[in-house]
Design an enzyme around this catalytic site. Structure first.
Site, PDB file in Angstrom:
ATOM      1  N   CYS A  33      -1.845  -6.416   6.677  1.00  0.00           N
ATOM      2  CA  CYS A  33      -1.141  -7.659   6.332  1.00  0.00           C
ATOM      3  C   CYS A  33      -0.261  -8.218   7.438  1.00  0.00           C
ATOM      4  CB  CYS A  33      -0.324  -7.432   5.069  1.00  0.00           C
ATOM      5  SG  CYS A  33      -1.376  -7.140   3.648  1.00  0.00           S
TER       6      CYS A  33
ATOM      7  N   GLU B  85       0.857  -1.185   0.000  1.00  0.00           N
ATOM      8  CA  GLU B  85       0.000   0.000   0.000  1.00  0.00           C
ATOM      9  C   GLU B  85       0.889   1.231   0.000  1.00  0.00           C
ATOM     10  OE1 GLU B  85      -3.077  -0.044   2.992  1.00  0.00           O
ATOM     11  OE2 GLU B  85      -3.557  -2.105   2.484  1.00  0.00           O
TER      12      GLU B  85
ATOM     13  N   PHE C 125      13.707  -2.309   5.768  1.00  0.00           N
ATOM     14  CA  PHE C 125      12.904  -2.847   6.875  1.00  0.00           C
ATOM     15  C   PHE C 125      13.702  -3.024   8.161  1.00  0.00           C
ATOM     16  CE2 PHE C 125       9.732  -3.334   3.784  1.00  0.00           C
ATOM     17  CZ  PHE C 125       8.539  -3.365   4.492  1.00  0.00           C
TER      18      PHE C 125
ATOM     19  N   ARG D 221      -6.109   0.212   9.211  1.00  0.00           N
ATOM     20  CA  ARG D 221      -6.190  -1.109   9.826  1.00  0.00           C
ATOM     21  C   ARG D 221      -4.954  -1.359  10.687  1.00  0.00           C
ATOM     22  NH1 ARG D 221      -8.168  -4.563   4.608  1.00  0.00           N
ATOM     23  NH2 ARG D 221      -6.853  -3.040   3.538  1.00  0.00           N
TER      24      ARG D 221
HETATM   25  P1  NAD Z   1     -10.069  -5.110   1.320  1.00  0.00           P
HETATM   26  O1  NAD Z   1     -10.792  -5.350   2.598  1.00  0.00           O
HETATM   27  O2  NAD Z   1      -9.554  -3.747   1.024  1.00  0.00           O
HETATM   28  O3  NAD Z   1     -10.984  -5.546   0.095  1.00  0.00           O
HETATM   29  C1  NAD Z   1     -11.715  -6.721   0.050  1.00  0.00           C
HETATM   30  C2  NAD Z   1     -12.948  -6.474  -0.820  1.00  0.00           C
HETATM   31  O4  NAD Z   1     -13.596  -7.724  -1.054  1.00  0.00           O
HETATM   32  C3  NAD Z   1     -13.979  -5.567  -0.178  1.00  0.00           C
HETATM   33  O5  NAD Z   1     -14.298  -4.520  -1.070  1.00  0.00           O
HETATM   34  C4  NAD Z   1     -15.187  -6.488   0.062  1.00  0.00           C
HETATM   35  O6  NAD Z   1     -16.418  -5.817  -0.049  1.00  0.00           O
HETATM   36  C5  NAD Z   1     -15.004  -7.499  -1.050  1.00  0.00           C
HETATM   37  N1  NAD Z   1     -15.667  -8.782  -0.856  1.00  0.00           N
HETATM   38  C6  NAD Z   1     -15.779  -9.529   0.266  1.00  0.00           C
HETATM   39  N2  NAD Z   1     -16.442 -10.672   0.015  1.00  0.00           N
HETATM   40  C7  NAD Z   1     -16.749 -10.662  -1.302  1.00  0.00           C
HETATM   41  C8  NAD Z   1     -17.408 -11.582  -2.175  1.00  0.00           C
HETATM   42  N3  NAD Z   1     -17.862 -12.756  -1.736  1.00  0.00           N
HETATM   43  N4  NAD Z   1     -17.560 -11.237  -3.465  1.00  0.00           N
HETATM   44  C9  NAD Z   1     -17.097 -10.068  -3.929  1.00  0.00           C
HETATM   45  N5  NAD Z   1     -16.453  -9.174  -3.156  1.00  0.00           N
HETATM   46  C10 NAD Z   1     -16.269  -9.463  -1.860  1.00  0.00           C
HETATM   47  O7  NAD Z   1      -8.876  -6.170   1.310  1.00  0.00           O
HETATM   48  P2  NAD Z   1      -7.413  -5.993   0.661  1.00  0.00           P
HETATM   49  O8  NAD Z   1      -6.559  -5.146   1.522  1.00  0.00           O
HETATM   50  O9  NAD Z   1      -7.565  -5.660  -0.776  1.00  0.00           O
HETATM   51  O10 NAD Z   1      -6.876  -7.491   0.821  1.00  0.00           O
HETATM   52  C11 NAD Z   1      -7.392  -8.542   0.042  1.00  0.00           C
HETATM   53  C12 NAD Z   1      -6.488  -9.754   0.216  1.00  0.00           C
HETATM   54  O11 NAD Z   1      -5.188  -9.463  -0.324  1.00  0.00           O
HETATM   55  C13 NAD Z   1      -6.240 -10.147   1.671  1.00  0.00           C
HETATM   56  O12 NAD Z   1      -6.130 -11.530   1.754  1.00  0.00           O
HETATM   57  C14 NAD Z   1      -4.924  -9.492   1.983  1.00  0.00           C
HETATM   58  O13 NAD Z   1      -4.234 -10.161   3.014  1.00  0.00           O
HETATM   59  C15 NAD Z   1      -4.191  -9.640   0.679  1.00  0.00           C
HETATM   60  N6  NAD Z   1      -3.158  -8.631   0.450  1.00  0.00           N
HETATM   61  C16 NAD Z   1      -3.363  -7.344   0.824  1.00  0.00           C
HETATM   62  C17 NAD Z   1      -2.374  -6.403   0.582  1.00  0.00           C
HETATM   63  C18 NAD Z   1      -2.561  -4.979   1.007  1.00  0.00           C
HETATM   64  O14 NAD Z   1      -1.585  -4.253   1.018  1.00  0.00           O
HETATM   65  N7  NAD Z   1      -3.769  -4.548   1.347  1.00  0.00           N
HETATM   66  C19 NAD Z   1      -1.182  -6.780  -0.068  1.00  0.00           C
HETATM   67  C20 NAD Z   1      -1.029  -8.100  -0.474  1.00  0.00           C
HETATM   68  C21 NAD Z   1      -2.016  -9.024  -0.206  1.00  0.00           C
END
Ligand code: NAD
Length: 477
Positions: free
Chosen positions: A271, A159, A260, A339
């Protein structure tokens, strides 16, 4: 290529927008109708540098669609990326309910071969569980022979630089099953990522379990470096060393490197905290204990309270009548993500001790208000003691000290004379070690950072932390 992204959060939205930018037609599906309406109205629900432009451009070109229509979403993509949240369950393990709900939706509606890609961060064995969920739905529809492949393709974007990271990945990890559909999936995945590997190959193909573990291992290693440095910083404070000098001294070793290794107020975000805990739970399921990671987690928990402890050391436990200027709310710069942000722990510690807070963050203030309303559902009146200001310098008015929690670039070279003049007394608690202690000493500022006691000015005796009635800085200049 026609691609569907399930989940339009930080990962899904960036993935969808970037894949559309490369010429694919991308259907972004989300269950959150409000989010989809915002995106269709030209608004972007998260702050991520460069993202808005890409979304606008590709929406206008008709290559990027946002919808809650599951059936249409499943019909659209030959590849279905699952990028939904995997929040921690009550015991810290990853809650897979969103991932499995997305998988079931695919099974309920698919009518031709699909490659289903786990982009969410998920524990080992999830590819298998997704496969089973899809198969059960197909069996219900009397389509047990309809073929599909499940692939693990964890995401490593950060992010704050997510678009840049996605467009220029340092590695692409793809775990495929060792069978005919796995081979078919591998060639489709190769095609999706071909534009990213024109210059040189950076894709690692592996089995699905190794791919799933790679993501957790990467985050666990980074979190370990941070907790290690935080523990050393606390020791540096006690023995009179400067952790910044130590960092440079060890980072120059190419086996260690500089990244880091910054001491601070602990890691946050969506994360590291949850992935460290989830990996420990995975290990426990297999009868294995990850001692290092349990310690990494515990160190981080206490590190989030270090700034509050330094403030209490200075002002005493009762902070009523005190006001603190707080710079930075987001868990890190260039994002509005709150978060697990260390600022939330600090704010609770200060408000419950009776302090007032004047907070500033370049982008996270609306999200902070939203999140803090939930955090303080048990004591909403305490939130009357926090106010938000649009300009960082305005936070200083009537404040007993400046507290820095997030290392936004805009905080790196402030006008120290103006800080000194604005505060009731020239006192900075720096949770990110942004400034040079020697420069602070010259500027007449009492500077209390993390693990830098050797280069800090000798702190004045405790009573100096008393506000000076009617006179700014009198006891300090
Ligand atoms: P987020 O909470 O920002 O987004 C998740 C989205 O999924 C939400 O908009 C939610 O409404 C939607 N959603 C939930 N259930 C759903 C369904 N059944 N159908 C359709 N949409 C649905 O989450 P994020 O930060 O984007 O993280 C997503 C995944 O990626 C997690 O597993 C996280 O660990 C991983 N990840 C995140 C990052 C990061 O920097 N945020 C980096 C790498 C990996």
């Amino acid at each position: 290529m026609n691609i569907t992204i399930i989940g339009s959060g930080y990962v899904g939205l960036v993935t969808g927008a970037c894949l559309a930018e490369l010429g694919n037609t991308v259907f972004c599906l989300d269950v959150d109708a409000r989010k989809v309406a915002m995106l269709n109205g030209g608004e972007v629900p998260i702050y991520e540098p460069g993202l808005k432009d890409i979304i606008e451009r590709n929406r206008a070109a008709g290559r990027l669609l946002f919808s809650t229509d599951v059936k249409a979403g499943v019909a659209h993509g030959d590849i279905q990326f699952i990028a939904v949240g995997t929040p921690p369950d009550e015991d810290g393990s990853a809650d897979l309910s969103h991932v499995l709900a997305a998988a079931r939706n695919i099974g309920r509606h698919m009518d031709r071969f699909k490659v289903i890609v786990n982009k969410s961060t998920v524990p080992v064995g999830t590819v298998q569980r997704v496969r089973q969920a899809v198969a059960e739905e197909l069996a219900q529809r009397d389509l047990p022979r309809l073929e599909f492949a499940v692939v693990s393709n964890p995401e490593f974007l950060k992010e704050g630089s997510a678009v840049e990271d996605f467009m220029h990945p340092d590695r692409i990890v793809i775990g495929v099953e060792d069978n005919a559909t796995g081979t078919r999936a591998q060639s489709l995945m190769r095609a999706v990522y071909a534009p990213f590997t024109r210059n040189h190959e950076r894709t690692f193909y592996m089995d699905v379990i190794s791919a799933e573990l790679t993501k957790y291992a990467a985050n666990a290693m980074l979190a370990t470096r941070i907790s290690f440095m935080n523990e050393l910083a606390n020791l540096a404070d006690k023995v009179g060393a400067d952790i910044e000098l130590v960092r440079q001294g060890i980072g120059s070793d190419p086996r260690i490197g500089y990244s880091f290794l910054y001491a601070g107020t602990g890691y946050g975000g969506s994360c590291f905290p949850k992935d460290v805990q989830a990996l420990s739970r995975v290990a426990a399921r297999f009868g294995h204990t990850l001692n290092v990671l349990d310690a990494v987690d515990a160190v981080n928990d206490s590190q989030k309270r270090v700034l509050a402890e330094k403030i209490v050391d200075c002002f005493g436990d009762d902070l009523s009548g005190r006001t603190f200027a707080l710079w930075g709310l987001a868990f890190k710069p260039n994002t509005d993500d709150m978060r697990e942000a260390p600022s939330r722990v600090l704010i609770r510690e200060l408000l419950t001790r009776g302090a007032r807070i004047r907070a500033h963050d370049p982008v996270a203030m609306p999200e902070a208000q939203h999140v803090l309303a939930r955090d303080f559902a048990d004591a909403p009146r305490l939130l009357e003691h926090i106010s938000y200001v649009g300009r960082s310098m305005d936070a200083l008015t009537d404040a007993d000290a400046l507290v820095i929690v997030t290392e936004w670039k805009a905080f790196r070279s402030p006008d120290f004379a103006a800080i000194k003049a604005g505060l009731r007394q020239p006192l900075i608690f720096d949770g990110r070690n942004l400034y040079d202690p020697a420069q602070m000493r010259e500027a007449g500022i009492d500077y209390r950072a993390i693990g830098r006691s050797s280069r800090m000015p000798s702190p004045p005796p405790l009573p100096s932390c008393e506000p000076i009635a009617g006179a700014h800085n009198a006891a300090w200049s």
